[in-house]
Structure formats: structure tokens, C-alpha cells
Design a protein around this motif. Structure first.
Motif, PDB file in Angstrom:
ATOM      1  N   UNK A 166      35.767 -11.734 -21.091  1.00 52.03           N
ATOM      2  CA  UNK A 166      34.480 -12.726 -21.610  1.00 52.03           C
ATOM      3  C   UNK A 166      34.150 -13.584 -20.484  1.00 52.03           C
ATOM      4  N   UNK A 167      34.962 -13.821 -19.639  1.00 54.19           N
ATOM      5  CA  UNK A 167      34.468 -14.628 -18.299  1.00 54.19           C
ATOM      6  C   UNK A 167      33.895 -13.793 -17.013  1.00 54.19           C
ATOM      7  N   UNK A 168      34.638 -12.575 -16.963  1.00 53.05           N
ATOM      8  CA  UNK A 168      34.086 -11.808 -15.858  1.00 53.05           C
ATOM      9  C   UNK A 168      32.840 -11.024 -15.732  1.00 53.05           C
ATOM     10  N   UNK A 169      32.626 -10.388 -17.065  1.00 50.49           N
ATOM     11  CA  UNK A 169      31.165  -9.716 -17.156  1.00 50.49           C
ATOM     12  C   UNK A 169      30.213 -10.869 -16.986  1.00 50.49           C
ATOM     13  N   UNK A 170      30.259 -11.906 -17.867  1.00 50.33           N
ATOM     14  CA  UNK A 170      28.988 -12.755 -17.503  1.00 50.33           C
ATOM     15  C   UNK A 170      28.935 -13.333 -16.175  1.00 50.33           C
ATOM     16  N   UNK A 171      29.829 -13.606 -15.743  1.00 47.68           N
ATOM     17  CA  UNK A 171      29.938 -14.229 -14.237  1.00 47.68           C
ATOM     18  C   UNK A 171      29.408 -13.120 -13.473  1.00 47.68           C
ATOM     19  N   UNK A 172      29.857 -11.908 -13.609  1.00 43.82           N
ATOM     20  CA  UNK A 172      29.121 -10.814 -12.387  1.00 43.82           C
ATOM     21  C   UNK A 172      27.763 -10.759 -12.844  1.00 43.82           C
TER      22      UNK A 172
ATOM     23  N   UNK B  50      35.288 -14.979  -5.846  1.00 46.62           N
ATOM     24  CA  UNK B  50      36.226 -15.291  -6.962  1.00 46.62           C
ATOM     25  C   UNK B  50      35.650 -14.140  -8.113  1.00 46.62           C
ATOM     26  N   UNK B  51      34.284 -14.122  -7.974  1.00 44.21           N
ATOM     27  CA  UNK B  51      33.802 -13.058  -9.125  1.00 44.21           C
ATOM     28  C   UNK B  51      34.028 -11.800  -8.870  1.00 44.21           C
ATOM     29  N   UNK B  52      34.081 -11.559  -7.620  1.00 46.56           N
ATOM     30  CA  UNK B  52      34.431 -10.075  -7.341  1.00 46.56           C
ATOM     31  C   UNK B  52      35.858  -9.859  -7.515  1.00 46.56           C
ATOM     32  N   UNK B  53      36.739 -10.732  -7.633  1.00 46.55           N
ATOM     33  CA  UNK B  53      38.101 -10.656  -7.737  1.00 46.55           C
ATOM     34  C   UNK B  53      38.544 -10.416  -9.241  1.00 46.55           C
ATOM     35  N   UNK B  54      37.573 -11.296  -9.809  1.00 45.35           N
ATOM     36  CA  UNK B  54      37.989 -11.442 -11.396  1.00 45.35           C
ATOM     37  C   UNK B  54      37.343 -10.252 -11.899  1.00 45.35           C
ATOM     38  N   UNK B  55      36.021  -9.621 -11.562  1.00 45.04           N
ATOM     39  CA  UNK B  55      35.692  -8.383 -12.138  1.00 45.04           C
ATOM     40  C   UNK B  55      36.480  -7.170 -11.955  1.00 45.04           C
ATOM     41  N   UNK B  56      37.006  -7.138 -10.709  1.00 50.90           N
ATOM     42  CA  UNK B  56      37.932  -5.901 -10.104  1.00 50.90           C
ATOM     43  C   UNK B  56      39.314  -6.138 -10.950  1.00 50.90           C
ATOM     44  N   UNK B  57      39.602  -7.315 -11.229  1.00 46.90           N
ATOM     45  CA  UNK B  57      40.885  -7.642 -12.083  1.00 46.90           C
ATOM     46  C   UNK B  57      41.060  -6.828 -13.429  1.00 46.90           C
ATOM     47  N   UNK B  58      39.808  -7.286 -14.060  1.00 49.90           N
ATOM     48  CA  UNK B  58      39.826  -6.884 -15.702  1.00 49.90           C
ATOM     49  C   UNK B  58      39.726  -5.548 -15.570  1.00 49.90           C
ATOM     50  N   UNK B  59      38.742  -4.609 -14.736  1.00 50.37           N
ATOM     51  CA  UNK B  59      38.711  -3.310 -14.804  1.00 50.37           C
ATOM     52  C   UNK B  59      40.103  -2.537 -14.301  1.00 50.37           C
ATOM     53  N   UNK B  60      40.634  -3.203 -13.386  1.00 50.51           N
ATOM     54  CA  UNK B  60      41.684  -2.610 -12.706  1.00 50.51           C
ATOM     55  C   UNK B  60      42.964  -2.514 -13.658  1.00 50.51           C
TER      56      UNK B  60
END
Length: 399
Positions: free
Chosen positions: A152-158, A266-276
Motif C-alpha cells: 500500500x506504501x510502495x506502489x503509490x510511492x514508486x 528509500x522508495x527503490x528499497x521499499x519497492x524491491x522489498x515488496x516484490x522480493x
């Protein structure tokens, strides 16, 4: 499975595929291809490659809706129950493990960059990759149910970051600069198409796992087309635009140069975190089923498989990105060819499969071998076709 689960409309399926596409690897494809293609040919390669995968994905989805079966169950007719478990399980397990290593590497490189810019401390990328890989494994083992909140945070942030990045980019650069870009070392178009096929091939083959719940066959097909092609093309284009205007094909460097590096990284890390987390969860599940362990052992298997993935991140698997995608194209697409031939062409699909169907295994191998030995770049499309033809011929010749 109850009937209530089998009424998912196309827009719900499209949102699932869209969520999977809004990720860092989608940008990475664009920034990688633009190193060897013009912007126009990068988009063309993406359109043909993604369209090709969605085409075979649609056939598999139609079969999955008619039979209400997942990928391994559908593949059991053409490969045998044991053959489907081994071949499909191995391919899914290894491919998601490779993606886990690549994305851990991206998160690690981003983290090292943040720390260097904020404090001047230079943390080795391999150490950061190992740390973030471990965080993602722990999330997959113990906190998977909380992943949706991260999403919910990562996709909108990216999404916000990419829109902001494009606005900043086109204040300093013109779109003509993007359109007039020419690479120094061009790549053949068919090779680039194969690259884009490999990127979404896993999703294409495992699509029955999701699309079998569609209300109708039309919903399954529409959900796949609308969920994948527009989002994949847009993200590929954004990755390419950033690479051209920032004068680097390194995704970490691109994000770092967009302004507000802390927010960007930070967004890059969060986005990779969720998919990974999904990658390592899927890999752990695939290997658990492959080995024949009970569901209760999944956490331990995920932990062991995850440590292998961290090893890949430490050795810098990101530098072998194109090679990894090529392997995916070679190994995965012939599976779809065999399954489609069994269901639609030879019409030999059986709800009571044998333990091992050598015809399917030989046909799959024929597609794999052709793609390994053939030098022409059209092999990336021929592999699936040859596997399908081989299966049809074997069914006709050998009764």
C-alpha cells in the motif's frame, strides 16, 4: 474450490498483473535495452515480446478456466504428474530465486548509496545486499501477512517518484533528445524481443494459478492483456527515458540522480522489498513441493533457499542480468508450447494423467536445445513453436 471463487472479473485480474508490473525490474528492462537500441525500437521490442507472452498466456488461461486447474495440474497431462512437478517446479523455483538475488542486489546497492551520501561511510554493496536479503527472507518466513501494508506504501510511492522524475527530466531535457538517441553498440531486434519475452515468461506460464478463478474465459484473457501490456510498456519507456537523460544505465545511479536521493533510494528499497518477498516465498513453496516436504516445512526450506539467493546477491548477479533473462526465455517458453499443443492442437489432454509423459519432456527439451544451439535471434520465438510441433508429431506417430 467453491463456485464463489470462480467469479473474478477481468478488472480484478488486471489489477493483480498491474501490481506485479509496477516494479523495479520493469524499469531495469528499459534501462538495459536502451543501451543497445533506439527509444522507438526499445518500445517495439517490448510490444512484440510482451504481446507474444500474453498470447500464449491467453491460451493457457482459457484452458485453466475450462478445467479450473493451476499450472502444475494443467501441465500434468503433457508432462505426467511427476514430470510437471519436477520441470515446472524447478523452473519456477530457480527463476524466482534468481529474481530474489537480483533485487537484493539492487536494494543493497541503493542502501550503500544512501549511507555514503548521508554520512560518507562506504559500506560494501555485498554486505548491504546480504543484510537486505536477510530482511526480506525474515519477512517471507514470519511476516508475509503484513506484506499488503508494505504494498500500500510502495506502489503509490514508486508511482509518485516516477511521475516526479519525469517532470524533473523534461524540465532539463526535450523529448526530441529521447527520440533522437542512438546507441553506440546496437543489438539485433529479435535478440531484444527475446529479452522482453524472458522478463514476463514466468508470469505467462504460471498465469493459470491466478486466471483459473476468472468468471469467464473472456475475463481471463482481457485481464491478462490490460493488466500487462500497457503497464509493462509504460515502465519500460520510463526506464529507457531515465537512462538516456541521466546518461547511465545503472538503475541505482538513475534513482540517485533524480533529486531527493534519500526519498528516491528509500522508495527503490521499499519497492524491491515488496516484490522480493513474493519471489522468495514462491521459490520456497516451489522447492517445498518439488522435494515432497509437507507445508509445515515451507519456512525452513524458504530460509535455506533464501540463503542461496543471498549468495547470488553477494557475487553480484545484477551484473549478469541479461544472461539470467536469456536463460529464463530458453527454459520457460517451451513449457507453454507443450501445454498448448496438448490442450488445443493434438487435443490429447487428460484429467487422469500418467506419472511420466516422455513425449512432453522430449518436446520441451527439443525447444530448449534448439534455442541453445541456434545462432539466429529468431530462436527466441521458435523455441515455443518447435516444442509444440514436436509434441503434436509425437502424439500422432507414437500411440
Amino acid at each position: 474450490m467453491s463456485d464463489s471463487n470462480e467469479n473474478v472479473k477481468w478488472f480484478s485480474l488486471a489489477s493483480i498483473w498491474f501490481g506485479g508490473m509496477v516494479s523495479v525490474p520493469s524499469l531495469l528492462i528499459g534501462s538495459t535495452l536502451i543501451a543497445a537500441l533506439s527509444f522507438q525500437f526499445t518500445l517495439l521490442a517490448g510490444l512484440i515480446g510482451f504481446g507474444f507472452v500474453v498470447l500464449f498466456m491467453s491460451f493457457l488461461s482459457i484452458a485453466s478456466v475450462e478445467k479450473r486447474k493451476n499450472t502444475v495440474s494443467l501441465a500434468s497431462s503433457s508432462f505426467g504428474t511427476l514430470g510437471a512437478n519436477i520441470i515446472v517446479g524447478l523452473v519456477i523455483g530457480i527463476s524466482t530465486l534468481g529474481w530474489f538475488g537480483i533485487q537484493s542486489n539492487i536494494a543493497g546497492a541503493s542502501f550503500s548509496k544512501i549511507i555514503l551520501e548521508m554520512s560518507g561511510t562506504d559500506i560494501p554493496v555485498w554486505l548491504s545486499s546480504a543484510f537486505w536479503g536477510l530482511v526480506m527472507i525474515v519477512t517471507a518466513v514470519f511476516g508475509f501477512k503484513y506484506l499488503k501494508w508494505l504494498n500500500y506504501i510502495a506502489v503509490p510511492a514508486l508511482t509518485v517518484l516516477l511521475i516526479y522524475g519525469l517532470m524533473v527530466t523534461f524540465q532539463a531535457h526535450s523529448f526530441d533528445e529521447v527520440l533522437n538517441f542512438r546507441p553506440t553498440q546496437p543489438m539485433p531486434l529479435f535478440q531484444a524481443i527475446g529479452f522482453t519475452i524472458g522478463f514476463v515468461a514466468v508470469g505467462g506460464v504460471i498465469s493459470p494459478d491466478y486466471n483459473r478463478f476468472a468468471a469467464t474465459k473472456k475475463d481471463a484473457v482481457l485481464g491478462s492483456i490490460i493488466g500487462i501490456i500497457p503497464s509493462a510498456i509504460c515502465l519500460l519507456a520510463v526506464g529507457a527515458i531515465f537512462a538516456i537523460t541521466q546518461n547511465t544505465y545503472d538503475i541505482v545511479e538513475i534513482f540517485s540522480s533524480l533529486g531527493y536521493p534519500f526519498f528516491a533510494m528509500s522508495t527503490l528499497i521499499l519497492a524491491t522489498w515488496t516484490t522480493n518477498v513474493v519471489n522468495i516465498y514462491s521459490s520456497g513453496l516451489a522447492f517445498t513441493n518439488l522435494i515432497g516436504f509437507k507445508e509445515s516445512s515451507r519456512s525452513k526450506v524458504t530460509l535455506v533457499v533464501g540463503l542461496v539467493g543471498i549468495g547470488l546477491a553477494i557475487i553480484g548477479i545484477l551484473t549478469y542480468f541479461m544472461g539470467f533473462i536469456t536463460i529464463l526465455t530458453i527454459a520457460i517458453t517451451p513449457i507453454a508450447g507443450v501445454m498448448i499443443a496438448d490442450y488445443f492442437l493434438s487435443k490429447t489432454y487428460s484429467d487422469n494423467p500418467q506419472k511420466l509423459n516422455w513425449k512432453g519432456i522430449v518436446s520441451w527439451l527439443s525447444g530448449v536445445v534448439l534455442m541453445l544451439v541456434m545462432t539466429s535471434d529468431i530462436k527466441n520465438i521458435l523455441g515455443i513453436v518447435v516444442a509444440a510441433i514436436c509434441y503434436v508429431l509425437l502424439q500422432k506417430i507414437v500411440k
